[in-house]
Scaffold this motif. Structure first.
Motif, mmCIF file in Angstrom:
data_model
loop_
_atom_site.group_PDB
_atom_site.id
_atom_site.type_symbol
_atom_site.label_atom_id
_atom_site.label_comp_id
_atom_site.label_asym_id
_atom_site.label_seq_id
_atom_site.Cartn_x
_atom_site.Cartn_y
_atom_site.Cartn_z
ATOM 1 N N ARG A 102 -29.529 33.019 35.963
ATOM 2 C CA ARG A 102 -28.162 32.196 35.296
ATOM 3 C C ARG A 102 -27.049 32.914 35.437
ATOM 4 N NH1 ARG A 102 -30.583 30.234 29.255
ATOM 5 N NH2 ARG A 102 -32.178 28.735 30.069
ATOM 6 N N GLU A 103 -26.985 34.191 35.579
ATOM 7 C CA GLU A 103 -25.745 34.816 35.902
ATOM 8 C C GLU A 103 -24.905 34.442 37.402
ATOM 9 O OE1 GLU A 103 -24.347 39.592 37.230
ATOM 10 O OE2 GLU A 103 -26.225 39.121 35.945
ATOM 11 N N SER A 104 -25.706 34.508 38.236
ATOM 12 C CA SER A 104 -25.180 33.743 39.534
ATOM 13 C C SER A 104 -26.039 33.085 40.260
ATOM 14 C CB SER A 104 -24.591 34.993 40.293
ATOM 15 O OG SER A 104 -23.427 35.739 39.657
ATOM 16 N N PRO A 105 -26.414 31.894 39.961
ATOM 17 C CA PRO A 105 -27.641 31.184 40.461
ATOM 18 C C PRO A 105 -27.968 31.386 41.964
ATOM 19 C CG PRO A 105 -26.649 29.927 38.746
ATOM 20 C CD PRO A 105 -25.649 30.915 38.941
ATOM 21 N N LEU A 106 -26.978 30.953 42.680
ATOM 22 C CA LEU A 106 -27.203 30.913 44.173
ATOM 23 C C LEU A 106 -27.379 32.439 44.652
ATOM 24 C CD1 LEU A 106 -27.016 29.402 46.830
ATOM 25 C CD2 LEU A 106 -24.568 29.907 46.902
ATOM 26 N N GLN A 107 -26.608 33.363 44.376
ATOM 27 C CA GLN A 107 -26.894 34.682 44.719
ATOM 28 C C GLN A 107 -28.252 35.146 44.210
ATOM 29 O OE1 GLN A 107 -24.035 33.597 43.505
ATOM 30 N NE2 GLN A 107 -22.476 35.037 44.309
ATOM 31 N N MET A 108 -28.549 34.909 43.069
ATOM 32 C CA MET A 108 -29.808 35.449 42.604
ATOM 33 C C MET A 108 -31.107 34.767 43.397
ATOM 34 S SD MET A 108 -29.383 37.844 40.299
ATOM 35 C CE MET A 108 -28.699 38.336 38.980
ATOM 36 N N ILE A 109 -30.976 33.486 43.362
ATOM 37 C CA ILE A 109 -32.234 32.682 44.026
ATOM 38 C C ILE A 109 -32.256 33.244 45.385
ATOM 39 C CG2 ILE A 109 -32.832 30.435 44.853
ATOM 40 C CD1 ILE A 109 -31.703 29.246 42.082
ATOM 41 N N VAL A 110 -31.206 33.243 46.106
ATOM 42 C CA VAL A 110 -31.334 33.765 47.496
ATOM 43 C C VAL A 110 -31.923 35.180 47.735
ATOM 44 C CG1 VAL A 110 -30.204 34.766 49.698
ATOM 45 C CG2 VAL A 110 -29.419 32.521 48.534
ATOM 46 N N SER A 111 -31.586 36.126 46.387
ATOM 47 C CA SER A 111 -32.455 37.328 46.449
ATOM 48 C C SER A 111 -33.640 37.565 46.574
ATOM 49 C CB SER A 111 -31.736 38.227 45.465
ATOM 50 O OG SER A 111 -30.138 38.373 45.788
ATOM 51 N N VAL A 112 -34.097 36.418 45.483
ATOM 52 C CA VAL A 112 -35.754 36.253 44.915
ATOM 53 C C VAL A 112 -36.204 35.879 46.312
ATOM 54 C CG1 VAL A 112 -37.005 34.689 43.627
ATOM 55 C CG2 VAL A 112 -35.056 35.545 42.608
ATOM 56 N N VAL A 113 -35.813 34.946 47.035
ATOM 57 C CA VAL A 113 -36.192 34.496 48.137
ATOM 58 C C VAL A 113 -36.476 35.745 48.999
ATOM 59 C CG1 VAL A 113 -36.167 33.069 50.488
ATOM 60 C CG2 VAL A 113 -35.629 32.185 48.206
ATOM 61 N N LEU A 114 -35.588 36.481 49.408
ATOM 62 C CA LEU A 114 -35.692 37.764 50.310
ATOM 63 C C LEU A 114 -36.737 38.628 49.672
ATOM 64 C CD1 LEU A 114 -31.943 38.298 51.155
ATOM 65 C CD2 LEU A 114 -33.864 37.515 52.691
ATOM 66 N N PHE A 115 -36.774 38.800 48.514
ATOM 67 C CA PHE A 115 -37.762 39.780 48.028
ATOM 68 C C PHE A 115 -39.048 39.207 47.992
ATOM 69 C CE2 PHE A 115 -34.574 41.585 44.810
ATOM 70 C CZ PHE A 115 -34.679 42.924 45.086
ATOM 71 N N GLY A 116 -39.257 37.759 47.800
ATOM 72 C CA GLY A 116 -40.546 37.240 48.181
ATOM 73 C C GLY A 116 -40.991 37.457 49.426
ATOM 74 N N LEU A 117 -40.200 37.001 50.662
ATOM 75 C CA LEU A 117 -40.831 37.310 51.873
ATOM 76 C C LEU A 117 -40.994 38.740 52.587
ATOM 77 C CD1 LEU A 117 -38.150 34.748 53.442
ATOM 78 C CD2 LEU A 117 -40.575 34.486 53.243
ATOM 79 N N THR A 118 -40.218 39.625 51.829
ATOM 80 C CA THR A 118 -40.417 40.863 51.988
ATOM 81 C C THR A 118 -41.778 41.518 51.197
ATOM 82 O OG1 THR A 118 -38.171 41.511 52.147
ATOM 83 C CG2 THR A 118 -39.412 43.495 52.166
ATOM 84 N N SER A 119 -42.014 40.928 50.033
ATOM 85 C CA SER A 119 -43.391 41.522 49.511
ATOM 86 C C SER A 119 -44.371 40.602 50.155
ATOM 87 C CB SER A 119 -43.363 40.804 48.095
ATOM 88 O OG SER A 119 -44.567 40.907 47.192
ATOM 89 N N GLY A 150 -28.935 44.179 50.270
ATOM 90 C CA GLY A 150 -27.848 45.279 50.095
ATOM 91 C C GLY A 150 -26.552 44.346 49.728
ATOM 92 N N ALA A 151 -26.325 43.378 50.906
ATOM 93 C CA ALA A 151 -24.928 42.365 51.028
ATOM 94 C C ALA A 151 -25.112 42.014 49.251
ATOM 95 C CB ALA A 151 -24.895 41.769 51.985
ATOM 96 N N LEU A 152 -26.072 41.176 48.885
ATOM 97 C CA LEU A 152 -26.080 40.325 47.738
ATOM 98 C C LEU A 152 -25.889 41.258 46.608
ATOM 99 C CD1 LEU A 152 -28.888 37.811 48.716
ATOM 100 C CD2 LEU A 152 -26.511 37.256 48.291
ATOM 101 N N GLY A 153 -26.569 42.645 46.670
ATOM 102 C CA GLY A 153 -26.500 43.325 45.549
ATOM 103 C C GLY A 153 -25.066 43.879 45.131
ATOM 104 N N LEU A 154 -24.509 44.243 46.478
ATOM 105 C CA LEU A 154 -22.855 44.778 46.252
ATOM 106 C C LEU A 154 -22.212 43.674 45.804
ATOM 107 C CD1 LEU A 154 -22.889 46.907 49.455
ATOM 108 C CD2 LEU A 154 -22.850 47.676 47.178
ATOM 109 N N THR A 155 -22.308 42.457 46.317
ATOM 110 C CA THR A 155 -21.463 41.172 45.993
ATOM 111 C C THR A 155 -21.577 40.943 44.259
ATOM 112 O OG1 THR A 155 -21.851 40.039 48.181
ATOM 113 C CG2 THR A 155 -21.154 38.734 46.319
ATOM 114 N N LEU A 156 -22.856 41.036 43.917
ATOM 115 C CA LEU A 156 -23.128 40.889 42.772
ATOM 116 C C LEU A 156 -22.589 41.700 41.650
ATOM 117 C CD1 LEU A 156 -26.847 39.537 42.769
ATOM 118 C CD2 LEU A 156 -24.961 38.101 41.956
ATOM 119 N N ASN A 157 -22.634 43.058 42.054
ATOM 120 C CA ASN A 157 -22.145 44.345 41.393
ATOM 121 C C ASN A 157 -20.496 43.974 41.265
ATOM 122 O OD1 ASN A 157 -21.982 46.939 40.235
ATOM 123 N ND2 ASN A 157 -20.745 47.364 42.009
#
Length: 381
Positions: free
Chosen positions: A142-159, A201-208
């Motif tokens: 809910r904090e930043s829906p688009l960036q968070m969901i893209v991050s979840v997809v990347l985490f999921g594919l890497t996992s 990394g890019a998404l994490g820095l953007t969210l930060n």
């Protein structure tokens, strides 16, 4: 296809660059401990890849433990950083226990000489750490829906890529490996590691950076002593247009506050200010707006309120402050407060209603202080 050694070199450079970027960001915002956790995780990944790159053809137990222990540590730190980022919690015990379980089970299997199952177990643990990181981001979406969901997809594919490596090793069925695995799953995992590290990394820095910007904005609109809104934030919120009818504006002023500062010291004055701010917060409804607009002046804006209800709330706050004095260490500092109440009529702006509440406040002061006075409604010509 690009060979696996080249992919490992690419991952190492990506990890090193990301580590440096995260470390620089942490140096600029040291309260954001998740940045340091992520940077440390990247550092361990670089160490693991360096050990594999410098093994000179060896793939014995020492190399396996020397490379994969820092890799597991890196993944565990990425998991810890994601937990800190998504929950704002500094609890480390669950992450530490999970890391200990991963280290013990994987390294014990390597020591027993079963490098095939041990490498599969390593990949499973990495998949778990990355999947849990994605879960934390999903919970905080809910904090930043688009960036968070893209991050979840990347985490999921890497996992999934780590899980694919484990499945490939199980299918091959080798108990002992004489060289690092080199199959389609490993190449898929290497590619996903490059994409995942770069993207996350890019998404994490953007969210930060978004958080830092919000924090600075909140600090600019927040009174540092009480945590309430300040005068600027209050007027930004209500200055445009007419105030809705039946909106109550309450003005409070702590009685004889200068005497408290002069006779008891500024520490006592600060304690009284903070104490009254707390009393105001518990005296109004959740969606009401309260602010400290001057040294000892406070304002509350209460939607959908009759004059009788508004006076009752102001009286309750006044009485609470009168009966429960502020405390600093073992000493208490009694004080009273006067209040003025006004209700918005059709066509009135916030400034007009605030002025009426302020006039009512000074009426209460003239009548002897420690009381609530109301402003009569007036029609707008």
């Amino acid at each position: 296809m690009i060979d696996n050694a080249t992919l490992l070199i690419a991952i190492a450079f990506s990890s090193a660059a990301l580590m440096i970027a995260l470390l620089i960001s942490w140096l600029n915002a040291r309260e954001d401990s998740y940045l340091m956790s992520w940077a440390a995780g990247m550092a361990f990944v670089v160490v693991a890849l360096a050990v594999l790159g410098l093994r000179d053809g060896r793939y014995d137990t020492a190399i396996q433990i020397g490379a994969f222990s820092p890799l597991l540590s890196g993944m565990a730190l990425i998991h810890l950083g994601s937990f800190q980022f998504a929950t704002a919690s500094q609890r480390r015990t669950p992450a530490l226990l999970l890391w200990l379980a991963a280290m013990f089970s994987t390294n014990l299997t390597f020591v027993l000489g079963w490098s095939g199952p041990a490498t599969a177990l390593l990949n499973i643990w990495c998949a778990v750490f990355i999947a849990l990181s994605g879960r934390y981001f999903w919970q905080a979406r809910r904090e930043s829906p688009l960036q968070m969901i893209v991050s979840v997809v990347l985490f999921g594919l890497t996992s999934l890529s780590f899980l694919a490596c484990a499945i490939a090793l199980v299918v091959e069925g080798n108990l002992v490996l004489s060289a690092p695995p080199n199959n389609w799953a490993e190449r898929f995992n290497s590619i996903m590691a490059i994409i995942g590290l770069t993207g996350l990394g890019a998404l994490g820095l953007t969210l930060n950076q978004s958080r830092v910007t919000r924090r600075h904005r909140d600090e600019a609109q927040t009174d540092a002593m009480t945590g309430l809104l300040n005068r600027r934030a209050l007027f930004d919120r209500f200055s445009l247009g007419e105030l809705p009818e039946q909106t109550a504006v309450l003005m409070f002023d702590i009685d004889h506050f200068k005497q408290i500062n002069d006779q008891q010291g500024h520490g006592a004055g600060d304690a009284v200010i903070q104490h009254f701010g707390n009393i105001m917060q518990r005296g109004v409804r959740k969606n009401d707006v309260i602010a400290r607009i001057g040294g000892e002046e406070f304002c509350a804006v209460l939607p959908k309120m009759s004059i009788e209800e508004a006076r009752a709330i102001a009286e309750r706050i006044r009485e609470d402050f009168d009966q429960h004095p502020a405390r600093l260490l073992a000493e208490s500092f009694p004080a009273t407060v006067s209040a003025g109440v006004a209700i918005a009529m059709a066509g009135e702006t916030f400034s007009v209603v605030l002025n009426r509440a302020d006039t009512a406040l000074y009426k209460a002061k003239r009548q002897g202080r420690n009381r609530v006075a109301g402003s009569p409604a007036r029609s707008v010509a």
